[in-house]
Scaffold this active site. Structure first.
Site, mmCIF file in Angstrom:
data_model
loop_
_atom_site.group_PDB
_atom_site.id
_atom_site.type_symbol
_atom_site.label_atom_id
_atom_site.label_comp_id
_atom_site.label_asym_id
_atom_site.label_seq_id
_atom_site.Cartn_x
_atom_site.Cartn_y
_atom_site.Cartn_z
ATOM 1 N N ARG A 63 0.825 -1.220 -0.098
ATOM 2 C CA ARG A 63 0.009 -0.072 0.154
ATOM 3 C C ARG A 63 0.913 1.179 0.142
ATOM 4 O O ARG A 63 0.411 2.282 -0.767
ATOM 5 C CB ARG A 63 -0.957 -0.216 1.059
ATOM 6 C CG ARG A 63 -1.830 1.013 1.237
ATOM 7 C CD ARG A 63 -3.155 0.911 0.776
ATOM 8 N NE ARG A 63 -3.786 2.497 0.313
ATOM 9 C CZ ARG A 63 -4.897 2.595 -0.263
ATOM 10 N NH1 ARG A 63 -5.614 1.317 -0.395
ATOM 11 N NH2 ARG A 63 -5.455 3.655 -0.322
ATOM 12 N N ARG A 89 -10.797 3.443 -4.194
ATOM 13 C CA ARG A 89 -9.449 3.590 -3.149
ATOM 14 C C ARG A 89 -9.736 4.926 -2.309
ATOM 15 O O ARG A 89 -9.771 6.055 -2.900
ATOM 16 C CB ARG A 89 -8.095 3.345 -3.812
ATOM 17 C CG ARG A 89 -8.009 2.422 -4.726
ATOM 18 C CD ARG A 89 -7.899 1.155 -3.797
ATOM 19 N NE ARG A 89 -7.870 -0.085 -4.944
ATOM 20 C CZ ARG A 89 -7.996 -1.387 -4.582
ATOM 21 N NH1 ARG A 89 -7.960 -1.434 -3.187
ATOM 22 N NH2 ARG A 89 -7.836 -2.224 -5.379
ATOM 23 N N LEU A 91 -7.701 7.752 -0.370
ATOM 24 C CA LEU A 91 -6.256 8.187 -0.640
ATOM 25 C C LEU A 91 -5.635 8.597 0.715
ATOM 26 O O LEU A 91 -6.354 9.341 1.624
ATOM 27 C CB LEU A 91 -6.273 9.259 -1.581
ATOM 28 C CG LEU A 91 -6.932 8.752 -3.037
ATOM 29 C CD1 LEU A 91 -6.811 10.101 -4.121
ATOM 30 C CD2 LEU A 91 -5.476 7.813 -3.465
ATOM 31 N N ASN A 105 -14.160 14.661 -5.614
ATOM 32 C CA ASN A 105 -14.632 13.442 -5.567
ATOM 33 C C ASN A 105 -15.967 13.466 -5.843
ATOM 34 O O ASN A 105 -16.838 14.271 -5.430
ATOM 35 C CB ASN A 105 -14.450 12.593 -4.252
ATOM 36 C CG ASN A 105 -15.009 11.177 -4.170
ATOM 37 O OD1 ASN A 105 -14.784 10.533 -5.098
ATOM 38 N ND2 ASN A 105 -15.987 10.851 -3.251
ATOM 39 N N HIS A 107 -19.679 11.450 -5.207
ATOM 40 C CA HIS A 107 -20.258 10.350 -4.452
ATOM 41 C C HIS A 107 -21.902 10.520 -4.962
ATOM 42 O O HIS A 107 -22.476 11.192 -5.096
ATOM 43 C CB HIS A 107 -20.127 11.329 -2.920
ATOM 44 C CG HIS A 107 -20.794 9.998 -2.010
ATOM 45 N ND1 HIS A 107 -20.224 8.757 -1.758
ATOM 46 C CD2 HIS A 107 -21.883 10.402 -1.177
ATOM 47 C CE1 HIS A 107 -20.781 8.222 -0.697
ATOM 48 N NE2 HIS A 107 -21.925 9.193 -0.414
ATOM 49 N N ASP A 159 -15.796 10.399 2.183
ATOM 50 C CA ASP A 159 -17.056 11.208 1.824
ATOM 51 C C ASP A 159 -17.469 12.305 2.927
ATOM 52 O O ASP A 159 -18.720 12.313 3.408
ATOM 53 C CB ASP A 159 -18.161 9.897 2.039
ATOM 54 C CG ASP A 159 -18.000 8.911 0.893
ATOM 55 O OD1 ASP A 159 -17.072 9.036 0.158
ATOM 56 O OD2 ASP A 159 -18.388 7.629 1.375
HETATM 57 C C1 GRF Z 1 -20.450 7.145 -9.749
HETATM 58 O O1 GRF Z 1 -21.632 6.653 -9.411
HETATM 59 C C2 GRF Z 1 -19.686 7.542 -8.734
HETATM 60 O O2 GRF Z 1 -20.145 8.464 -7.953
HETATM 61 C C3 GRF Z 1 -19.218 6.380 -8.072
HETATM 62 O O3 GRF Z 1 -18.845 5.249 -9.135
HETATM 63 C C4 GRF Z 1 -19.502 5.649 -10.049
HETATM 64 C C5 GRF Z 1 -18.734 5.869 -11.183
HETATM 65 O O4 GRF Z 1 -19.231 5.749 -12.628
HETATM 66 N N1 GRF Z 1 -18.257 6.660 -6.937
HETATM 67 P P1 GRF Z 1 -18.632 5.838 -14.059
HETATM 68 O O5 GRF Z 1 -17.442 4.704 -13.859
HETATM 69 O O6 GRF Z 1 -18.042 6.906 -14.061
HETATM 70 O O7 GRF Z 1 -19.424 5.126 -14.803
#
Ligand code: GRF
Length: 204
Positions: A63, A89, A91, A105, A107, A159
């Site tokens: 890791r 992952r 970070l 990110n 979510h 998150d």
């Molecule tokens: C999305 O829903 C994102 O929020 C989550 O993984 C998904 C990624 O979708 N963390 P894609 O690979 O861009 O189609």
């Protein structure tokens, strides 16, 4: 000088595709696509568009070295922004310190601005803030009337972190994980483009 964006993916990369399609008119360029998974379709998308792409597998017991390589590879492409677009992952502080305030990110649920446990929706519902890797299933399991998606800056708390944009998605009767996630992803693709455009504009 163009605004350089590195996109980290673990899966299909449909959000990456939205960014690839938007970049020419959006005031930014995708400088790097990186994945921890060889089978991430996002890598194929990058190859197809002639974008530099790197597969960096995470092996067990490796890791720290992996994090160092990840930081070095990203830094070599001098990104102004690092987008975690379905990157599965968490970070480390070292990575975040290398790109201070510049990692964002996506979510697939609503998060509160105050880092708390509840979110009040625009439609007046108060629902739990869903965190973790299974939030679309959680929204269905809890019978939430509404869910959504969030783009936020990444901090050491998973998150969490200052919100950049969010959108609400109504949960429909008969929804399953796939149908709800697909409607959420439609909103995510719209939001990520909007946010990256805005950050690129603000950097000019
Ligand atoms: C999305 O829903 C994102 O929020 C989550 O993984 C998904 C990624 O979708 N963390 P894609 O690979 O861009 O189609």
């Amino acid at each position: 000088m163009s605004y350089r964006v590195a996109v980290l993916v673990s899966g299909s990369g449909s959000n990456l595709q939205a960014l690839i399609d938007d970049a020419p008119g959006g005031g930014y360029e995708i400088a790097l696509v990186l994945s921890d998974r060889a089978d991430a379709y996002g890598l194929q998308r990058a190859l197809h568009h002639g974008i530099a792409c790197v597969h960096l597998p995470l092996r067990r017991h490796d890791r720290t070295a992996w994090e160092q390589r990840l930081t070095q590879v990203c830094a070599a492409f001098a990104p102004d922004l690092v987008v975690l677009a379905g990157f599965m992952r968490v970070l480390s502080a070292e990575f975040l310190q290398a790109f201070p305030g510049r990692v964002i990110n996506q979510h697939p649920a609503l998060l509160p601005a105050d880092g708390g446990d509840m979110v009040t929706t625009r439609t007046g519902h108060t629902i739990p803030a869903l965190r973790g890797a299974h939030v679309v299933a959680d929204a269905l399991r809890l019978g939430l009337p509404v869910s959504g998606c969030t783009v936020h800056r990444v901090t050491l708390v998973v998150d969490d972190g200052p919100l950049l944009a969010s959108a609400e998605v109504v949960v429909l009767p008969g929804d399953d994980v796939a149908s709800l996630h697909e409607r959420i992803k439609t909103e995510e693709r719209r939001l990520i483009v909007e946010v990256v455009r805005r950050l690129a504009r603000e950097a000019r």
